[in-house]
Design an enzyme around this catalytic site. Structure first.
Site, PDB file in Angstrom:
ATOM      1  N   LYS A  31      51.172  42.170  51.843  1.00 53.00           N
ATOM      2  CA  LYS A  31      50.784  40.767  52.037  1.00 53.00           C
ATOM      3  C   LYS A  31      51.078  39.936  50.790  1.00 53.00           C
ATOM      4  CE  LYS A  31      46.762  39.797  50.787  1.00 53.00           C
ATOM      5  NZ  LYS A  31      45.305  39.714  50.550  1.00 53.00           N
ATOM      6  N   LYS A  62      48.291  35.166  40.870  1.00 52.98           N
ATOM      7  CA  LYS A  62      48.090  36.516  41.417  1.00 52.98           C
ATOM      8  C   LYS A  62      49.362  37.029  42.084  1.00 52.98           C
ATOM      9  CE  LYS A  62      46.192  40.328  42.818  1.00 52.98           C
ATOM     10  NZ  LYS A  62      44.961  40.434  43.609  1.00 52.98           N
ATOM     11  N   SER A  99      42.981  37.601  47.498  1.00 56.14           N
ATOM     12  CA  SER A  99      44.383  37.260  47.250  1.00 56.14           C
ATOM     13  C   SER A  99      44.903  36.554  48.493  1.00 56.14           C
ATOM     14  CB  SER A  99      45.201  38.533  46.985  1.00 56.14           C
ATOM     15  OG  SER A  99      44.758  39.167  45.808  1.00 56.14           O
TER      16      SER A  99
END
Length: 304
Positions: free
Chosen positions: A248, A180, A106
């Protein structure tokens, strides 16, 4: 694809390289080995790949050696800085023409675009393909795979993706990463809502397992509840994905806008990020994302 690939991917013909043997990467690489593919694996800690070596994988001396000997290279690493170092600075200079790099990390959409363009300069291909489904999905081959890049390349990779889950082509380079981020916005909200529901149920004197069983068939039912409801109740915070990675991922949606695009206001995602960041601040960044319930518990004086 070039004439180098006149036939579909085949376990006896396609050389696979893999970098990143964490919880997810280990399970995903294991599925490809079980399907008959021979994998060359690079790991900074070789002891982590002992189980895969016993199944027939080989250990590469360096990322560069792995790149030079592979038709397809998978990466499943940690942060965008790792992706830049491993893929842009190390793998790409060593690739032979027509090699395909699949990055399951990711990461940031802009970085995925840079990798795509750099790969083209080497007459290679890249696909940004982050996944969702956690450790259970990785183990069972039921991951949702968000694939960005050239459609024909993604289609050519279908036999490999089919061993890992369901590949969904979502657009050009970087779109897999954008998908994502959007996915994590939804997941983060679901996990926070599930945590608050469980804390409220406990405070109200409900049996939490009965609450989950009653709610799962209604509008509150979700994959988050199926994957994590029991784990939350049983205090099982083993990671399928680290809480620090959720910070994140949500940060890339909340804090960063692509150049030339309008900033999107995401108040729910901003709150979710703050709560997951609270996990990190509490020293629980290596817990699974389901551990966000501990933050809600602490807020309510329940000890966490």
């Amino acid at each position: 694809m070039s004439s180098r690939y006149p036939e579909p991917i085949n376990p006896t013909r396609t050389s696979i390289g893999w970098i990143g043997i964490g919880v997810m990467g280990h399970a995903m690489a294991g599925r490809l080995i079980a399907a008959g593919y021979t994998l060359s694996i690079y790991a900074r800690t070789p002891s982590k790949v002992a189980a895969l070596l016993s199944l027939g994988a080989t250990l590469a001396a360096s990322p560069a050696d792995l790149a030079a000997s592979s038709d397809v290279v998978f990466t499943m690493i940690g942060h965008p800085s790792d992706v830049q170092q491993i893929i842009l600075n190390t793998l790409l200079p060593s690739l032979t023409p027509n090699t395909v790099v699949i990055d399951h990390t990711s990461s940031h959409p802009d970085l995925a675009k840079r990798i795509y363009n750099s790969a083209l300069e080497k007459h290679c291909y890249s696909v940004d393909a982050p996944v969702s489904g956690g450790d259970v999905g990785a183990r069972d081959g039921k991951l949702a795979i968000f694939a960005g890049g050239d459609y024909d390349v993604v289609r050519w990779l279908t036999p490999l993706f089919d061993e890992l889950g369901q590949a969904n082509y979502v657009g050009g380079a970087g779109k897999g990463q954008s998908c994502k981020i959007a996915n994590q916005i939804v997941v983060g909200g679901n996990l926070v809502g599930l945590s608050e529901g469980l804390v409220f149920a406990e405070k109200a004197g409900l049996d939490k397992e009965r609450f989950v069983e009653a709610a799962r068939g209604g509008a509150a039912g979700s994959m988050a509840m199926e994957l994590f409801g029991k784990r939350m109740i049983e205090r099982d915070f083993r990671p399928g994905g680290f809480a620090e990675y959720m910070v994140k991922d949500l940060g890339m949606g909340v804090d960063v806008a692509d150049e030339g695009e309008a900033v999107v206001v995401l108040p729910g995602a901003a709150l979710s990020k703050q709560l997951f960041a609270g996990m990190v601040a509490n020293g629980d960044g290596k817990f699974g994302t389901q551990g966000v319930i501990t933050v809600i518990e602490r807020i309510n004086g329940m000890g966490g």
